[in-house]
Design a protein around this motif. Structure first.
Motif, PDB file in Angstrom:
ATOM      1  N   ASP A 123       0.827  -1.206   0.000  1.00  0.00           N
ATOM      2  CA  ASP A 123       0.000   0.000   0.000  1.00  0.00           C
ATOM      3  C   ASP A 123       0.862   1.258   0.000  1.00  0.00           C
ATOM      4  OD1 ASP A 123      -2.710   1.240   0.234  1.00  0.00           O
ATOM      5  OD2 ASP A 123      -1.833   1.993   2.113  1.00  0.00           O
ATOM      6  N   LEU A 124       1.902   1.270   0.800  1.00  0.00           N
ATOM      7  CA  LEU A 124       2.802   2.418   0.859  1.00  0.00           C
ATOM      8  C   LEU A 124       3.577   2.572  -0.454  1.00  0.00           C
ATOM      9  CD1 LEU A 124       3.671   4.688   2.713  1.00  0.00           C
ATOM     10  CD2 LEU A 124       5.403   3.176   3.677  1.00  0.00           C
ATOM     11  N   ILE A 125       4.006   1.456  -1.033  1.00  0.00           N
ATOM     12  CA  ILE A 125       4.678   1.487  -2.336  1.00  0.00           C
ATOM     13  C   ILE A 125       3.755   2.143  -3.361  1.00  0.00           C
ATOM     14  CG2 ILE A 125       5.489   0.057  -4.268  1.00  0.00           C
ATOM     15  CD1 ILE A 125       6.505  -1.958  -2.163  1.00  0.00           C
ATOM     16  N   ARG A 126       2.505   1.707  -3.393  1.00  0.00           N
ATOM     17  CA  ARG A 126       1.555   2.254  -4.371  1.00  0.00           C
ATOM     18  C   ARG A 126       1.374   3.759  -4.196  1.00  0.00           C
ATOM     19  NH1 ARG A 126      -1.100  -2.651  -2.777  1.00  0.00           N
ATOM     20  NH2 ARG A 126      -0.817  -4.191  -4.424  1.00  0.00           N
ATOM     21  N   ARG A 127       1.302   4.223  -2.960  1.00  0.00           N
ATOM     22  CA  ARG A 127       1.094   5.656  -2.701  1.00  0.00           C
ATOM     23  C   ARG A 127       2.267   6.498  -3.217  1.00  0.00           C
ATOM     24  NH1 ARG A 127      -3.228   6.588   0.708  1.00  0.00           N
ATOM     25  NH2 ARG A 127      -4.055   4.706   1.660  1.00  0.00           N
ATOM     26  N   TRP A 128       3.486   6.070  -2.951  1.00  0.00           N
ATOM     27  CA  TRP A 128       4.653   6.817  -3.440  1.00  0.00           C
ATOM     28  C   TRP A 128       4.777   6.712  -4.956  1.00  0.00           C
ATOM     29  CZ3 TRP A 128       7.400  10.571  -1.625  1.00  0.00           C
ATOM     30  CH2 TRP A 128       7.446  10.781  -0.253  1.00  0.00           C
ATOM     31  N   PHE A 129       4.400   5.566  -5.478  1.00  0.00           N
ATOM     32  CA  PHE A 129       4.543   5.369  -6.911  1.00  0.00           C
ATOM     33  C   PHE A 129       3.529   6.172  -7.723  1.00  0.00           C
ATOM     34  CE2 PHE A 129       7.083   1.145  -6.950  1.00  0.00           C
ATOM     35  CZ  PHE A 129       8.066   1.758  -6.184  1.00  0.00           C
ATOM     36  N   LEU A 130       2.480   6.658  -7.086  1.00  0.00           N
ATOM     37  CA  LEU A 130       1.573   7.587  -7.775  1.00  0.00           C
ATOM     38  C   LEU A 130       2.345   8.811  -8.259  1.00  0.00           C
ATOM     39  CD1 LEU A 130      -1.664   7.597  -5.585  1.00  0.00           C
ATOM     40  CD2 LEU A 130      -1.471   6.841  -7.961  1.00  0.00           C
ATOM     41  N   LEU A 131       3.161   9.373  -7.375  1.00  0.00           N
ATOM     42  CA  LEU A 131       3.972  10.539  -7.737  1.00  0.00           C
ATOM     43  C   LEU A 131       4.986  10.183  -8.822  1.00  0.00           C
ATOM     44  CD1 LEU A 131       4.976  13.434  -7.446  1.00  0.00           C
ATOM     45  CD2 LEU A 131       6.347  12.668  -5.480  1.00  0.00           C
ATOM     46  N   ALA A 132       5.661   9.068  -8.642  1.00  0.00           N
ATOM     47  CA  ALA A 132       6.673   8.659  -9.623  1.00  0.00           C
ATOM     48  C   ALA A 132       6.042   8.417 -10.995  1.00  0.00           C
ATOM     49  CB  ALA A 132       7.399   7.410  -9.140  1.00  0.00           C
ATOM     50  N   GLU A 133       4.882   7.789 -11.025  1.00  0.00           N
ATOM     51  CA  GLU A 133       4.193   7.547 -12.297  1.00  0.00           C
ATOM     52  C   GLU A 133       3.753   8.855 -12.951  1.00  0.00           C
ATOM     53  OE1 GLU A 133       3.996   4.951 -14.115  1.00  0.00           O
ATOM     54  OE2 GLU A 133       4.232   3.241 -12.788  1.00  0.00           O
ATOM     55  N   LEU A 134       3.333   9.823 -12.148  1.00  0.00           N
ATOM     56  CA  LEU A 134       2.950  11.119 -12.691  1.00  0.00           C
ATOM     57  C   LEU A 134       4.152  11.809 -13.348  1.00  0.00           C
ATOM     58  CD1 LEU A 134       0.708  13.190 -13.083  1.00  0.00           C
ATOM     59  CD2 LEU A 134       1.291  14.129 -10.843  1.00  0.00           C
ATOM     60  N   LEU A 135       5.301  11.741 -12.696  1.00  0.00           N
ATOM     61  CA  LEU A 135       6.527  12.293 -13.289  1.00  0.00           C
ATOM     62  C   LEU A 135       6.891  11.534 -14.563  1.00  0.00           C
ATOM     63  CD1 LEU A 135       8.608  12.781 -10.019  1.00  0.00           C
ATOM     64  CD2 LEU A 135       7.544  14.578 -11.408  1.00  0.00           C
ATOM     65  N   GLY A 136       6.739  10.208 -14.527  1.00  0.00           N
ATOM     66  CA  GLY A 136       6.994   9.398 -15.716  1.00  0.00           C
ATOM     67  C   GLY A 136       6.050   9.744 -16.851  1.00  0.00           C
ATOM     68  N   LEU A 137       4.811  10.035 -16.529  1.00  0.00           N
ATOM     69  CA  LEU A 137       3.837  10.447 -17.550  1.00  0.00           C
ATOM     70  C   LEU A 137       4.280  11.743 -18.223  1.00  0.00           C
ATOM     71  CD1 LEU A 137       1.109  10.294 -19.024  1.00  0.00           C
ATOM     72  CD2 LEU A 137       0.078  11.398 -17.016  1.00  0.00           C
ATOM     73  N   MET A 138       4.712  12.694 -17.428  1.00  0.00           N
ATOM     74  CA  MET A 138       5.188  13.958 -18.005  1.00  0.00           C
ATOM     75  C   MET A 138       6.405  13.722 -18.899  1.00  0.00           C
ATOM     76  SD  MET A 138       4.532  16.789 -14.995  1.00  0.00           S
ATOM     77  CE  MET A 138       5.219  15.897 -13.612  1.00  0.00           C
ATOM     78  N   TYR A 139       7.298  12.840 -18.484  1.00  0.00           N
ATOM     79  CA  TYR A 139       8.467  12.503 -19.303  1.00  0.00           C
ATOM     80  C   TYR A 139       8.027  11.873 -20.623  1.00  0.00           C
ATOM     81  CZ  TYR A 139      12.622  10.192 -21.069  1.00  0.00           C
ATOM     82  OH  TYR A 139      13.632   9.769 -21.898  1.00  0.00           O
ATOM     83  N   SER A 140       7.150  10.906 -20.554  1.00  0.00           N
ATOM     84  CA  SER A 140       6.703  10.203 -21.763  1.00  0.00           C
ATOM     85  C   SER A 140       6.057  11.156 -22.756  1.00  0.00           C
ATOM     86  CB  SER A 140       5.729   9.079 -21.401  1.00  0.00           C
ATOM     87  OG  SER A 140       6.394   8.069 -20.692  1.00  0.00           O
ATOM     88  N   VAL A 141       5.231  12.074 -22.255  1.00  0.00           N
ATOM     89  CA  VAL A 141       4.602  13.072 -23.134  1.00  0.00           C
ATOM     90  C   VAL A 141       5.674  13.956 -23.750  1.00  0.00           C
ATOM     91  CG1 VAL A 141       3.095  15.104 -23.168  1.00  0.00           C
ATOM     92  CG2 VAL A 141       2.368  13.026 -21.970  1.00  0.00           C
TER      93      VAL A 141
END
Length: 172
Positions: A123-141
């Protein structure tokens, strides 16, 4: 559009969707490593080097973190990320967007690195990874990765759905 590159991106997408649904940190790490290896190949094939490097590092990090999670592992992978970031900053590149891409890729990578090695509660991994995935989304775009963009959107959705599912289960 490079169909072979996008194929690796789609495989990464499907495998990583499965990874985020795992009940234990180690099963997440193993399945996610496979997805990260595919995504690294995808980014390499579309010449998005920062993405290729950080996902390649993440592939090895996840495999190693299955067995070892001590401070030396954490700091080794943090150092590897920083060394590659410095290298990429020193290599002549065109345009200021490149620096934004580097900042996004390596910030996301550091969150994933610390989370994958230091955290053991899904659960804690998922919460932190929300931020990391958002940054990854911006990179991919920013780098024009169709598969990477879809990958991050699906992962964000998957994480949010799993967090909601867990919250609903706790209420029952």
């Amino acid at each position: 559009m490079n169909l072979l590159a996008e194929s690796f991106g789609v495989i990464a997408l499907v495998v990583n969707f499965i990874a985020y649904r795992q009940p234990s940190a180690n099963s997440y790490r193993l399945i996610s490593a496979i997805a990260l290896g595919c995504l690294s190949i995808h980014f390499f094939m579309i010449e998005a080097m920062a993405g290729s490097i950080v996902t390649g590092i993440a592939f090895f990090r996840n495999l190693i973190a299955i067995r070892w999670q001590g401070p030396w592992v954490l700091w080794s992978f943090v150092a590897i990320n920083i060394a590659f970031l410095i290298y990429e900053l020193l290599v002549p590149q065109v345009g200021s967007a490149v620096y934004w891409a580097l900042a996004l890729a390596y910030s996301s990578s550091l969150i994933f690195t610390i989370g994958s090695i230091k955290l053991n509660e899904p659960d804690l991994i998922r919460r932190w990874f929300l931020l990391a995935e958002l940054l990854g989304l911006m990179y991919s775009v920013l780098v024009g990765s169709v598969s990477g963009t879809v990958f991050n959107i699906v992962n964000l959705t998957s994480i949010l759905l799993k967090l909601l599912q867990d919250k609903w289960a706790q209420r029952l």
